[in-house]
Scaffold this motif. Sequence first.
Motif, short mmCIF file in Angstrom:
data_model
loop_
_atom_site.label_atom_id
_atom_site.label_comp_id
_atom_site.label_asym_id
_atom_site.label_seq_id
_atom_site.Cartn_x
_atom_site.Cartn_y
_atom_site.Cartn_z
N VAL A 69 0.85 -1.19 0.00
CA VAL A 69 0.00 0.00 0.00
C VAL A 69 0.89 1.24 0.00
CG1 VAL A 69 -1.84 1.26 1.19
CG2 VAL A 69 -1.75 -1.24 1.30
N GLY A 70 0.59 2.16 -0.89
CA GLY A 70 1.36 3.40 -0.95
C GLY A 70 0.48 4.62 -0.77
N TYR A 71 1.09 5.71 -0.32
CA TYR A 71 0.41 7.00 -0.25
C TYR A 71 1.47 8.09 -0.36
CZ TYR A 71 1.62 6.57 4.76
OH TYR A 71 2.28 6.39 5.95
N SER A 72 1.03 9.30 -0.66
CA SER A 72 1.97 10.38 -0.92
C SER A 72 2.31 11.19 0.33
CB SER A 72 1.41 11.32 -2.00
OG SER A 72 2.32 12.34 -2.30
N GLY A 73 1.33 11.41 1.20
CA GLY A 73 1.61 12.24 2.38
C GLY A 73 0.65 11.94 3.51
N LEU A 74 1.03 12.36 4.71
CA LEU A 74 0.20 12.18 5.89
C LEU A 74 -0.82 13.32 5.98
CD1 LEU A 74 3.00 11.23 8.43
CD2 LEU A 74 1.39 9.66 7.33
N LYS A 75 -2.02 12.97 6.39
CA LYS A 75 -3.09 13.97 6.52
C LYS A 75 -3.71 13.90 7.91
CE LYS A 75 -2.89 15.47 2.27
NZ LYS A 75 -1.55 14.90 2.05
N ASP A 76 -4.26 15.04 8.35
CA ASP A 76 -4.82 15.16 9.69
C ASP A 76 -5.94 14.16 9.92
OD1 ASP A 76 -3.94 18.13 10.93
OD2 ASP A 76 -3.83 17.96 8.75
N LYS A 77 -6.03 13.71 11.17
CA LYS A 77 -7.12 12.82 11.58
C LYS A 77 -8.39 13.61 11.83
CE LYS A 77 -8.45 9.47 15.15
NZ LYS A 77 -7.98 8.71 16.34
N HIS A 78 -8.28 14.72 12.53
CA HIS A 78 -9.46 15.50 12.92
C HIS A 78 -9.76 16.55 11.85
CE1 HIS A 78 -9.31 13.49 16.75
NE2 HIS A 78 -8.04 13.86 16.90
N ALA A 79 -10.11 16.05 10.68
CA ALA A 79 -10.37 16.91 9.52
C ALA A 79 -11.06 16.07 8.45
CB ALA A 79 -9.05 17.46 8.98
N ILE A 80 -11.54 16.74 7.42
CA ILE A 80 -12.00 16.05 6.22
C ILE A 80 -10.89 16.20 5.19
CG2 ILE A 80 -13.67 16.03 4.34
CD1 ILE A 80 -15.77 17.04 6.26
N THR A 81 -10.32 15.09 4.76
CA THR A 81 -9.21 15.13 3.83
C THR A 81 -9.46 14.18 2.66
OG1 THR A 81 -7.90 13.35 4.84
CG2 THR A 81 -7.67 15.54 5.79
N ARG A 82 -8.91 14.54 1.52
CA ARG A 82 -8.96 13.66 0.35
C ARG A 82 -7.53 13.42 -0.13
NH1 ARG A 82 -13.84 16.53 -3.09
NH2 ARG A 82 -15.50 16.21 -1.55
N GLN A 83 -7.18 12.14 -0.22
CA GLN A 83 -5.84 11.80 -0.66
C GLN A 83 -5.86 10.47 -1.43
OE1 GLN A 83 -4.46 10.67 3.75
NE2 GLN A 83 -2.84 10.34 2.25
N TRP A 84 -4.78 10.26 -2.19
CA TRP A 84 -4.65 9.06 -3.00
C TRP A 84 -3.86 7.98 -2.26
CZ3 TRP A 84 -6.82 7.91 -7.68
CH2 TRP A 84 -7.41 8.96 -8.39
N PHE A 85 -4.29 6.74 -2.43
CA PHE A 85 -3.59 5.56 -1.97
C PHE A 85 -3.40 4.64 -3.17
CE2 PHE A 85 -5.67 7.21 1.73
CZ PHE A 85 -4.84 6.94 2.81
N SER A 86 -2.43 3.72 -3.09
CA SER A 86 -2.28 2.72 -4.14
C SER A 86 -2.15 1.34 -3.53
CB SER A 86 -1.05 3.02 -5.02
OG SER A 86 0.16 2.78 -4.32
N LEU A 87 -2.64 0.32 -4.25
CA LEU A 87 -2.54 -1.08 -3.86
C LEU A 87 -1.86 -1.86 -4.97
CD1 LEU A 87 -6.12 -1.75 -2.45
CD2 LEU A 87 -4.01 -1.87 -1.14
#
Length: 342
Positions: A69-87
């Motif tokens: 599993v890959g991702y580009s960056g860490l994002k906040d937990k207490h927020a609404i965030t959109r980010q890409w992951f790869s499998l």
Amino acid sequence: MSLPCAHGGPVAEATLKAIPADFQVFEVMHVQPEGDGEHLWLHIEKTGWNTEDVAMWLAKSAGVHRLSVGYSGLKDKHAITRQWFSLHLPGKADPAFSWPEGLRLCDSARHRRKLNRGTHRANAFVIRATRFSGERAAVEQRLQAIMAAGVPNYFGEQRFGRGAGNLVRGSEWLSGGEAPRKKSLRGLWLSAVRSDLFNRVLAERVTRGVWNQVLEGDLLQPEGSRGLFRADEDSDAGRRVAEAEVHPTAPLPGVPGMASSGPCRDLEQQVLAPFESVIEGLCREGVEEARRATRLPVRDLQWSWRQEREGEDCLELAFVLPTGAFATTVMAELIRSQDPTA
């Protein structure tokens, strides 16, 4: 450590992050999945989840190793965030996920390569400051100043762990104390220590009014680049810095690399002298010195006002920051945060 502001300090009070929707973050990618390949890219909206927890859930749900599993960056937990992951799914069909509360699939597509850290180039933020108290005119004047000059590129408090625990333990370790028991903690502690030292040098430049000006002996960094060059070798350096084409830098200490000189070096050594044992520890660990821009441009800054149901003002901000920058450093120049539980 209290960090000096460049524009005179907050001009209003408000509540930040009262609810996750008050803090929204969206990755700005410069790579898009091509539609074919062994890697399934997933664009996920998350609320109340850490990035690493999402990666663990994806691995378990897809029946693959966590390293797939890959991702580009860490994002906040207490927020609404959109980010890409790869499998990584060689020879496998797309899994049929049953998405839990707090996760929503926005898009998916195949790609030839794994999504690696640092793939995205920026983050877009939408921040709502609720229960606002202050003069609108003063806030808008400050926003104009931020839009024109940027803000000091401090590392945010989240870099240092809860209660600055990663910074405290990392400093103790590098000064001869107990080493981290978990390998995963090593990077967090080293990062916290180096970020704090950078902040201290930048704070001194802010105090002297040269965080966004050339000092003799500076190392400069072009906007949008990680490259460095000596200010003394460019007769046009002053103009280029004034126009935000290039930025001054400050050190992320470690094994010495390309070094500043003259008055710039004197300033840095003066600030870092009390932390000699910590810096020696960084060198023992093989951490190489790097530089980071002292100025953070705030792109596409927009704002609007609206009233909450209780009749209180709400300020909504939208802006874009490069990866590695912190929205909290922007807000610190504008808003004094109130306790959302008060």
